[in-house]
Enzyme design. Sequence first.
Site, short mmCIF file in Angstrom:
data_model
loop_
_atom_site.label_atom_id
_atom_site.label_comp_id
_atom_site.label_asym_id
_atom_site.label_seq_id
_atom_site.Cartn_x
_atom_site.Cartn_y
_atom_site.Cartn_z
N ARG A 347 0.85 -1.23 0.07
CA ARG A 347 0.20 -0.07 0.13
C ARG A 347 0.94 1.32 -0.09
O ARG A 347 0.35 2.37 -0.62
CB ARG A 347 -0.94 0.10 1.09
CG ARG A 347 -2.00 -1.09 1.16
CD ARG A 347 -3.09 -0.97 1.97
NE ARG A 347 -4.09 -0.07 1.77
CZ ARG A 347 -4.08 1.07 1.96
NH1 ARG A 347 -3.23 1.24 3.15
NH2 ARG A 347 -4.91 2.26 1.74
N TYR A 351 0.00 3.25 -2.91
CA TYR A 351 -0.85 4.39 -2.84
C TYR A 351 -0.57 5.72 -2.18
O TYR A 351 -0.93 6.59 -1.77
CB TYR A 351 -2.25 4.20 -2.28
CG TYR A 351 -3.01 2.90 -2.72
CD1 TYR A 351 -3.60 2.77 -4.17
CD2 TYR A 351 -2.97 1.86 -1.79
CE1 TYR A 351 -4.00 1.51 -4.30
CE2 TYR A 351 -3.53 0.64 -2.03
CZ TYR A 351 -3.94 0.56 -3.61
OH TYR A 351 -4.64 -0.70 -3.93
N CYS A 378 14.49 -5.91 -3.62
CA CYS A 378 15.54 -5.38 -4.42
C CYS A 378 15.04 -4.11 -5.02
O CYS A 378 15.35 -4.09 -6.27
CB CYS A 378 16.33 -6.20 -5.13
SG CYS A 378 16.92 -7.75 -4.31
N TYR A 408 -6.35 -5.29 3.16
CA TYR A 408 -5.41 -5.19 1.75
C TYR A 408 -3.97 -5.32 1.97
O TYR A 408 -3.03 -4.46 1.32
CB TYR A 408 -5.69 -3.76 0.99
CG TYR A 408 -7.32 -3.62 0.74
CD1 TYR A 408 -7.72 -4.47 -0.16
CD2 TYR A 408 -7.97 -2.78 1.54
CE1 TYR A 408 -9.13 -4.31 -0.54
CE2 TYR A 408 -9.36 -2.79 1.24
CZ TYR A 408 -9.94 -3.57 0.28
OH TYR A 408 -11.14 -3.49 0.06
N1 LLP Z 1 -17.66 -3.63 -2.76
C1 LLP Z 1 -17.00 -3.47 -3.96
C2 LLP Z 1 -17.72 -3.57 -5.19
C3 LLP Z 1 -15.63 -3.08 -3.92
O1 LLP Z 1 -14.99 -2.87 -4.99
C4 LLP Z 1 -14.84 -2.92 -2.86
C5 LLP Z 1 -13.56 -2.52 -2.89
C6 LLP Z 1 -15.48 -3.18 -1.52
C7 LLP Z 1 -16.97 -3.37 -1.68
C8 LLP Z 1 -14.76 -2.86 -0.28
O2 LLP Z 1 -14.35 -1.76 -0.14
P1 LLP Z 1 -13.85 -1.21 1.48
O3 LLP Z 1 -14.94 -1.07 2.28
O4 LLP Z 1 -12.74 -2.35 1.63
O5 LLP Z 1 -13.21 0.22 1.00
N2 LLP Z 1 -6.55 -2.06 -2.72
C9 LLP Z 1 -7.06 -0.83 -1.95
C10 LLP Z 1 -8.33 -1.03 -1.98
C11 LLP Z 1 -9.18 -1.25 -3.16
C12 LLP Z 1 -10.67 -1.39 -2.83
C13 LLP Z 1 -11.43 -2.20 -3.99
N3 LLP Z 1 -12.82 -2.31 -4.03
C14 LLP Z 1 -6.32 -0.29 -0.73
O6 LLP Z 1 -5.70 -1.11 -0.40
O7 LLP Z 1 -6.43 0.78 -0.33
#
Ligand code: LLP
Length: 449
Positions: A347, A351, A378, A408
């Site tokens: 992350r 990001y 590396c 994540y």
């Molecule tokens: N529903 C859908 C359709 C989604 O695409 C996602 C997340 C969620 C629910 C859940 O979202 P949350 O409540 O966790 O924000 N890798 C990124 C986050 C990508 C989120 C993708 N979709 C990070 O590490 O910040």
Amino acid sequence: MPDPATGMLPGETPAPAVPHPSGPLPTRLLPDSAGVSAEGRLTLAGVDVVELADEVGTPVFVYDEEHLRARCREAREAFGSRVAYASKAFLCKAMARLAYEEGCCIDVATGGEMAVALAAGVPAERLVLHGNNKSVEEIEAAVSAGVGRIVVDSFGEIDRLASLHAGGAAGAALPSVLVRVTPGIEAHTHEYVMTGQDDSKFGFGLASGAAAEAVERLTRPGSGARLVGIHAHIGSQIFSLESFDRELSVLGPFFAGLGLEELCVGGGLGVAYVGGEEAPTISQWAGAVRQAARAAGIGDHIVLSAEPGRAVAAAAALTCYRVGTVKELPGLRTYVSVDGGMSDNPRPVLYGSGYEAFLPREVLAQRPRTVTVVGKHCESGDLLVRDAAVPSDLAVGDILATPVTGAYGHSMASNYNKVPRPPVVFVADGAWRVVVRRETYADLMALDQ
Ligand code: LLP
């Protein structure tokens, strides 16, 4: 355990309104069952975290099981029985089972996530299948397993549902589906995790008329599906509930005329990663969503559902690493290298996300020293915490931890540089258990022919 009235740990002094950058770790970033032993060491549900890390080895993801359960229960109470835990945030069989036991459905975004949830014993009826590019095999597997909801994302997928039905391959029962709509609003978050804007690979645009056309096609006889609702997801790590207000004010008028039973607002609620950040609770989020829905003309008989991932899992865990090398570059910076890195937490690289760091052997210590915590990969970009405040006596051999790594992290972990992925440990009631074991070098070669 934190004092129920103040939320503070024994021995902790009240935090200043604006946290001092070199002060102790803001303990509200720790999981619910965090405590401090008489020696000043971090405990989770009564387990000494340094001892755990010594025994299991590092890096290791340590989850507070009761924290996960409490957030799932909160989501279920706040949104009702159709609420789904977004398993992309963190998934293994133990997690799928836990979320199901606490009354949540499970949002699975691929055949792989679906397979894990089913293998965990979650009934197919409690799964919601997502994905902007579901394969014919994934759709077929979902329909024949009897998955509770499929969130339809493209016209191609509508065609696939219809031809599956026409071919009779999927059996007689029609799958219940929701149409994923892109409401055309931009949530205040990182561009890579924004999903509600018109220019998006997800869903059907509202403004273009695509969403209305999808609804029309799915309600035709022979569509191969039973349309039950509308879904939208505007992004992730959203702090401002006003973004959800805007989502509902756009969706309300569209939804109102359709006569459908369910409106899902997606996930996206943010969490605090570092001192000074404040995020609404799941209950506050649900309250704001309900209020915004009413204001948008959506009656209380409508099932309002949601899919929190991060808000359930992020703050439930911390990652423990061991410090291997400390390199002081006079006048530049001090690099503290640990035994993980971008392979267990990409992350910061992806990001620019910020984290705190602390030493579980002295949780409440002042952190006057600024160092850069890096991994063992590396490349120079392999950064965990750019400017980490740490205690002055940090030394090689110490266990160093980063809190709020439950979402994540493990789910986006890789084997870059052939680094084995860390194990996952659940802690509860004074005991711990490994729910995902550490990868071995043999695992790394298991697929080689
Ligand atoms: N529903 C859908 C359709 C989604 O695409 C996602 C997340 C969620 C629910 C859940 O979202 P949350 O409540 O966790 O924000 N890798 C990124 C986050 C990508 C989120 C993708 N979709 C990070 O590490 O910040």
